[in-house]
Scaffold this active site. Structure first.
Site: not given
Ligand code: MN
Length: 427
Positions: A131, A133, A138, A204, A206, A238, A245, A249, A262
């Site tokens: 994934d 970014y 964003h 998310e 995407e 996602d 998270q 993270y 996902s």
């Molecule tokens: Mn994502």
């Protein structure tokens, strides 16, 4: 010239106005027929087309294909072939269903399946999932919320398409429900975590691309050849549990806040079908390192939309974005991914990262749309959403619009069920 893209071509299969699947699309997917047999197929209008039966009826004569390539339970064997073969197959399908070439009705019965009589399956066995970014807005929004508006982008962001390796096993196809995940979270100002269902479940928005067979370990794919290794694209959601998270993270990145599921849309739209919708991306400054430089128009103008529905209300649009807002394009992503010699295989999936445009209506997650829950969104039944509730369904759609038709991806739809009861060993 890709013959299947001929904008004047019409099919003898009726295509409703504003359908995502005109004869210029010809996506690839896997479906289960009413007799429970699974086959590889495509779609025109509201009919799914069984490519394995077409093969048995000799429609692909002259194209070098193994005789079981469309009999498989996923597209992986087909993905191992090279772009010229993918293109021959798509061009041939366009010919078969061109209005000049009406099919014998006995054959039609064997090959065509109304879309409401089939079940769409996972199109690909995803080997590895990455994934990215790659939306600047964003990354900026998240940086503002969790760090500092003055230094919202981390120092590496403008120099490379940042990414993490995700979990391939929990990628699921549209229509598959998910349960609200459980996990550790910090509540309020507490320093001690609690365990429970996520309170901050988010989507998310995407897009993802699916690769063909790449190069061997130790070799690199450069930006000028990258598109030869990209088969096509799908919509990608996602799922993110923001509280899990946030707590987990540091320092290694996303883990349980992401890997519970996902979702992908079931039809893989080829890069060839999206060819007419190429546009230039934004100018990249500072200038990139040489291995990330590229030529030509590498962004694609694809309209994206997110809706939420529940038992109480019909789908309500909450975001309208566009794939063109990506700062790093797919060729750069693939070149970066392999610059260290990492091998790329047929059936790898690489997602774009959440796609957010410049104004709030174009943000690609509830985290951004509600600005961390500080600006709830009103729903038609009078309730509000900061994050998702049980029994909400998230709908995502994507389409590229031409003068005479649109190339779409259909719908990516996922319903959220309540958290499953857990049992623990006690001591
Ligand atoms: Mn994502």
């Amino acid at each position: 010239m890709i013959k299947a893209n001929d904008s004047n071509r019409k099919s003898w299969i009726p295509v409703p106005k504003d359908s995502d699947f005109p004869i210029q699309n010809i996506p690839f997917g896997v479906f289960k027929k009413s007799n429970k047999q699974t086959c590889i197929g495509t779609r025109i209008g509201d009919l799914a087309i069984d490519l394995n039966t077409l093969y048995r009826l000799n429609y692909f004569e002259g194209i070098p294909l193994k005789n079981d390539v469309f009999e498989k339970k996923n597209l992986n064997e087909f993905l191992k072939l090279k772009k010229p073969i993918w293109r021959l197959v798509r061009d041939r399908i366009a010919e078969i269903f061109d209005e000049k070439n009406r099919m014998d009705s006995l054959y039609q019965k064997q090959v065509l399946h109304p879309i409401n009589e089939i079940e769409m399956m996972m199109p690909v066995k995803v080997g590895d999932y990455t994934d990215f970014y790659s939306s600047r807005q964003h990354a900026y929004n998240v940086g503002c919320m969790f760090r500092d508006p003055n230094n919202a982008l981390l120092p590496n962001w403008l120099h490379m398409p940042v990414a993490y390796h995700g979990r391939a096993s929990s990628i699921i196809v549209s229509g598959t429900d998910i349960h609200r995940p459980m996990g550790q979270q910090l509540v309020g100002n507490s320093t001690q975590p609690i365990f429970g269902p996520t309170k901050l479940l988010d989507f998310e928005l995407e897009m993802a691309f699916i690769t063909g067979q790449g190069k061997a370990l130790g070799e690199q794919i450069n930006t000028s050849e990258a598109e030869n290794y990209i088969f096509g694209m799908c919509i990608f959601n996602d799922w993110s549990a923001r509280d899990l998270q946030k707590w987990e993270y540091v320092p290694l990145g996303p883990f349980l806040g992401k890997n519970f599921a996902s979702s992908i849309s079931p039809w893989i739209v080829t890069l060839d079908a999206l060819e007419p919708f190429r546009i230039k991306g934004e100018v990249q400054a500072p200038s990139t390192l040489p291995y990330l430089k590229f030529q030509g128009r590498k962004n694609i103008d694809i309209n994206l939309e997110v809706k939420i529905s529940s038992n109480e209300f019909e789908p309500q649009t909450i975001s309208s974005s566009n794939f063109k807002y990506l700062y790093w394009n797919m060729s750069q992503q693939l070149a970066h991914h392999s610059i260290n010699g990492c091998n790329i295989n047929a059936g790898d999936l690489m997602a774009s990262g959440t796609i957010s445009g410049n104004n709030p209506g174009t943000y690609g997650s509830l985290l951004e749309l509600t600005w961390k829950g500080t600006k709830p969104i009103k729903m038609p039944d009078g309730t509000e959403r900061k994050f998702l509730k049980d029994h909400d369904t998230v709908h995502m759609r994507a389409h590229a619009k031409a003068k005479k038709y649109q190339i779409g991806f259909g719908e990516l739809r996922t319903k959220i069920l309540p958290a499953k009861k857990q049992s623990f060993a006690s001591n």
